[in-house]
Design a protein around this motif. Sequence first.
Motif: not given
Length: 231
Positions: A127-148
């Motif tokens: 959650t904090s990483l998603t915010l740190a890179i410039g997106l609201p927390a609701r995108y954390q699953d999208d970020l995780l999928h992209s990283l995976a």
Amino acid sequence: MIRTTLKVAAGALAALVTLAGCGGSPIKVGAAATVGDERITTSSLGQVVDDWQREFRADPAAGQMRARFEASGQQIVVDSRSPARTALAQLLDFRVADRVAARYGAQPAPAEVELVSRQLGGPRTLTSLTLAIGLPARYQDDLLHSLAVQNTLLTRLGAVPVPRTPADETQTRQAARRANEIYRQARTGLDIQINPRYGQWRSDEGLSPVTTALSRPGVVPVTGPVVPDLG
């Protein structure tokens, strides 16, 4: 643009993201970007930025994380002067990751997604990483999928999770170069158009500045999702 450097160490990848679009077709009215028939409107992008700013201010860990990355020389945002450009680049990157997963056999299994989540420190850190890179927390699953997706692709191309020998390093670099080409092909294959106010699309370089393109030193093994070094 942000140039990224991949490293596979301590079970985690380190990379910095860059993404955007090119092409000759005019951008649709009211769009920040289009991906084929899908439109990312300027108003929806503005809402993303508003939500991010509010949530970022309320999460001290996200601010500390970004400051720590910047102090160590890790650039984790596309444009620190423009939250909108940064958010747009990330949102487009999710589309590219989806294409890489579908077209190049890099769809991560649930266990691979869970592995990346653990490597990053779990849901709260994500959650904090998603915010740190410039997106609201609701995108954390999208970020995780992209990283995976990136992690899965590199693994299938032969990257060594924890390189211990020169041969391991060479093999990992070769895998990273192949992965970089796959991401380039994926970006090129998507019909992405960018509103000029946010920059230009360059399939090899990513989201260029609105004015003069700035070159930054460094190798670019993979231009994919963000995986900062949390160590």
